[in-house]
Design a protein around this motif. Sequence first.
Motif, PDB file in Angstrom:
ATOM      1  N   TRP A 160       0.839  -1.188   0.000  1.00 31.08           N
ATOM      2  CA  TRP A 160       0.000   0.000   0.000  1.00 31.08           C
ATOM      3  C   TRP A 160       0.881   1.247   0.000  1.00 31.08           C
ATOM      4  N   ARG A 161       0.336   2.336  -0.528  1.00 30.44           N
ATOM      5  CA  ARG A 161       1.060   3.604  -0.465  1.00 30.44           C
ATOM      6  C   ARG A 161       1.186   4.053   0.983  1.00 30.44           C
ATOM      7  N   MET A 162       2.289   4.760   1.261  1.00 32.27           N
ATOM      8  CA  MET A 162       2.567   5.191   2.621  1.00 32.27           C
ATOM      9  C   MET A 162       2.297   6.678   2.805  1.00 32.27           C
ATOM     10  N   THR A 163       1.858   7.038   3.999  1.00 33.06           N
ATOM     11  CA  THR A 163       1.774   8.439   4.372  1.00 33.06           C
ATOM     12  C   THR A 163       3.163   8.912   4.810  1.00 33.06           C
ATOM     13  N   THR A 164       3.288  10.209   4.994  1.00 33.08           N
ATOM     14  CA  THR A 164       4.572  10.758   5.426  1.00 33.08           C
ATOM     15  C   THR A 164       4.989  10.187   6.779  1.00 33.08           C
ATOM     16  N   SER A 165       4.078  10.154   7.727  1.00 32.93           N
ATOM     17  CA  SER A 165       4.413   9.642   9.061  1.00 32.93           C
ATOM     18  C   SER A 165       4.767   8.160   9.014  1.00 32.93           C
ATOM     19  N   GLU A 166       4.090   7.395   8.159  1.00 29.46           N
ATOM     20  CA  GLU A 166       4.412   5.978   8.024  1.00 29.46           C
ATOM     21  C   GLU A 166       5.796   5.791   7.409  1.00 29.46           C
ATOM     22  N   ARG A 167       6.154   6.629   6.435  1.00 25.94           N
ATOM     23  CA  ARG A 167       7.469   6.522   5.813  1.00 25.94           C
ATOM     24  C   ARG A 167       8.563   6.881   6.804  1.00 25.94           C
ATOM     25  N   ILE A 168       8.330   7.896   7.624  1.00 24.88           N
ATOM     26  CA  ILE A 168       9.307   8.269   8.645  1.00 24.88           C
ATOM     27  C   ILE A 168       9.537   7.106   9.602  1.00 24.88           C
ATOM     28  N   ALA A 169       8.457   6.457  10.033  1.00 21.98           N
ATOM     29  CA  ALA A 169       8.584   5.329  10.955  1.00 21.98           C
ATOM     30  C   ALA A 169       9.287   4.142  10.309  1.00 21.98           C
ATOM     31  N   GLN A 170       9.035   3.932   9.013  1.00 20.68           N
ATOM     32  CA  GLN A 170       9.603   2.777   8.315  1.00 20.68           C
ATOM     33  C   GLN A 170      11.076   2.957   7.972  1.00 20.68           C
ATOM     34  N   LEU A 171      11.475   4.176   7.611  1.00 22.65           N
ATOM     35  CA  LEU A 171      12.797   4.377   7.021  1.00 22.65           C
ATOM     36  C   LEU A 171      13.813   5.014   7.957  1.00 22.65           C
ATOM     37  N   LEU A 172      13.379   5.932   8.805  1.00 20.41           N
ATOM     38  CA  LEU A 172      14.318   6.728   9.590  1.00 20.41           C
ATOM     39  C   LEU A 172      14.523   6.156  10.989  1.00 20.41           C
ATOM     40  N   ASP A 173      15.662   6.471  11.573  1.00 18.20           N
ATOM     41  CA  ASP A 173      15.908   6.080  12.956  1.00 18.20           C
ATOM     42  C   ASP A 173      14.916   6.796  13.867  1.00 18.20           C
ATOM     43  N   GLU A 174      14.506   6.121  14.901  1.00 13.26           N
ATOM     44  CA  GLU A 174      13.484   6.659  15.800  1.00 13.26           C
ATOM     45  C   GLU A 174      13.921   7.989  16.416  1.00 13.26           C
ATOM     46  N   LEU A 175      13.027   8.961  16.369  1.00 15.52           N
ATOM     47  CA  LEU A 175      13.206  10.289  16.963  1.00 15.52           C
ATOM     48  C   LEU A 175      14.394  11.064  16.381  1.00 15.52           C
ATOM     49  N   SER A 176      14.838  10.700  15.174  1.00 12.31           N
ATOM     50  CA  SER A 176      16.003  11.376  14.588  1.00 12.31           C
ATOM     51  C   SER A 176      15.613  12.498  13.629  1.00 12.31           C
ATOM     52  N   PHE A 177      14.332  12.599  13.278  1.00  8.70           N
ATOM     53  CA  PHE A 177      13.914  13.538  12.237  1.00  8.70           C
ATOM     54  C   PHE A 177      13.671  14.940  12.777  1.00  8.70           C
ATOM     55  N   THR A 178      14.291  15.924  12.135  1.00  8.20           N
ATOM     56  CA  THR A 178      14.046  17.340  12.415  1.00  8.20           C
ATOM     57  C   THR A 178      13.567  18.001  11.139  1.00  8.20           C
ATOM     58  N   ILE A 186      16.632  14.618   4.246  1.00 12.72           N
ATOM     59  CA  ILE A 186      15.592  13.719   3.771  1.00 12.72           C
ATOM     60  C   ILE A 186      14.409  14.503   3.219  1.00 12.72           C
ATOM     61  N   GLY A 187      13.874  14.044   2.096  1.00 14.87           N
ATOM     62  CA  GLY A 187      12.645  14.599   1.534  1.00 14.87           C
ATOM     63  C   GLY A 187      11.657  13.478   1.297  1.00 14.87           C
ATOM     64  N   ILE A 188      10.409  13.666   1.738  1.00 16.23           N
ATOM     65  CA  ILE A 188       9.382  12.631   1.611  1.00 16.23           C
ATOM     66  C   ILE A 188       8.161  13.234   0.939  1.00 16.23           C
ATOM     67  N   MET A 189       7.837  12.760  -0.254  1.00 13.54           N
ATOM     68  CA  MET A 189       6.649  13.216  -0.957  1.00 13.54           C
ATOM     69  C   MET A 189       5.453  12.356  -0.563  1.00 13.54           C
ATOM     70  N   ASP A 190       4.269  12.966  -0.572  1.00 12.61           N
ATOM     71  CA  ASP A 190       3.050  12.281  -0.119  1.00 12.61           C
ATOM     72  C   ASP A 190       1.952  12.494  -1.159  1.00 12.61           C
ATOM     73  N   SER A 191       1.498  11.398  -1.768  1.00 17.35           N
ATOM     74  CA  SER A 191       0.519  11.494  -2.853  1.00 17.35           C
ATOM     75  C   SER A 191      -0.864  11.908  -2.370  1.00 17.35           C
ATOM     76  N   ARG A 192      -1.108  11.919  -1.066  1.00 21.32           N
ATOM     77  CA  ARG A 192      -2.415  12.348  -0.562  1.00 21.32           C
ATOM     78  C   ARG A 192      -2.629  13.847  -0.737  1.00 21.32           C
ATOM     79  N   PHE A 193      -1.537  14.611  -0.863  1.00 27.30           N
ATOM     80  CA  PHE A 193      -1.653  16.063  -0.969  1.00 27.30           C
ATOM     81  C   PHE A 193      -1.725  16.466  -2.441  1.00 27.30           C
TER      82      PHE A 193
END
Length: 291
Positions: free
Chosen positions: A64-82, A130-137
């Motif tokens: 399934w397509r991922m939301t931005t928050s789902e992609r952050i959880a899947q790809l990035l280290d926990e609590l590392s995103f600013t 990091i850049g994350i595009m979201d098709s919902r927008f």
Amino acid sequence: MEGVNRVLFKKKKPQVIIPSKQERDKMHAKIPDNLYYRCPSCKKLVYVGDLAVERFCPHCHYIWRMTTSERIAQLLDELSFTEWLPETKISNPLSFDNYDQKVKATKEKTGLDEAITVGEATITGQPCAIGIMDSRFIMGSMGQAVGQKLTHLFTEATHKKLAVVLTTASGGARMQEGILSLMQMAKVSSAVSNHSKAGLFYLVLLTDPTTGGVTASFAMQGDIILAEPQALVGFAGRRVIEQTLKTTLPDNFQSSEEVLEKGFIDAIVNRQEQRKVIGSLLKMHRGDLNV
């Protein structure tokens, strides 16, 4: 079940149902009543808890397509995103009818300020922008604000000497902003070029869909281009091409697998392996490490 509307993506809308007791017992013994999805690919029932962070069908590996928050959880280290440039303002340069209302409604529905979120993070301990595009927008379309955020991503990464990882998901240029949308292709490409001239690494992960002006510019300018399985990757749509060429295209046309065969993609990586693979590539391209 009334009141349930779990639309995860538009291309193939998953049907949310409560299965019969016999179906539920057959799939998962002693699991309490909860939501199940009908996989659009294999048509089997999938318990929502089995989708895990990667959001793929455990039976056929449909994703399934991922939301931005789902992609952050899947790809990035926990609590590392600013995040960089939050709450970017979207203008209506052509005074396009109902565009302001559409933007407002989309912001409220998605919780996003634009079709892309940018910032810095770590992946398996490796720092990157990091850049994350979201098709919902608005179908991940590229307008002036998207171009502004992408340009800032590469400019700031160049200043901080960071590699860039970009996950793309877009229908292309945003028609409501006309030629100003198309101008973002050159604007972002210039920032990508400056980042490259500084000797820094740029990795693209193509997700479903990546099309139009995004494909024609920064999505295909990475040093390494990865893709998810069965992602739609192309420029013009199937219908336009078939009508222009007066022919029927093969079923796998513009799938990431077919584009890989043509040499435009370096590798297709399953979601379970993406974090590990991208982290390893970031480590290999850090000039101060002996790998």
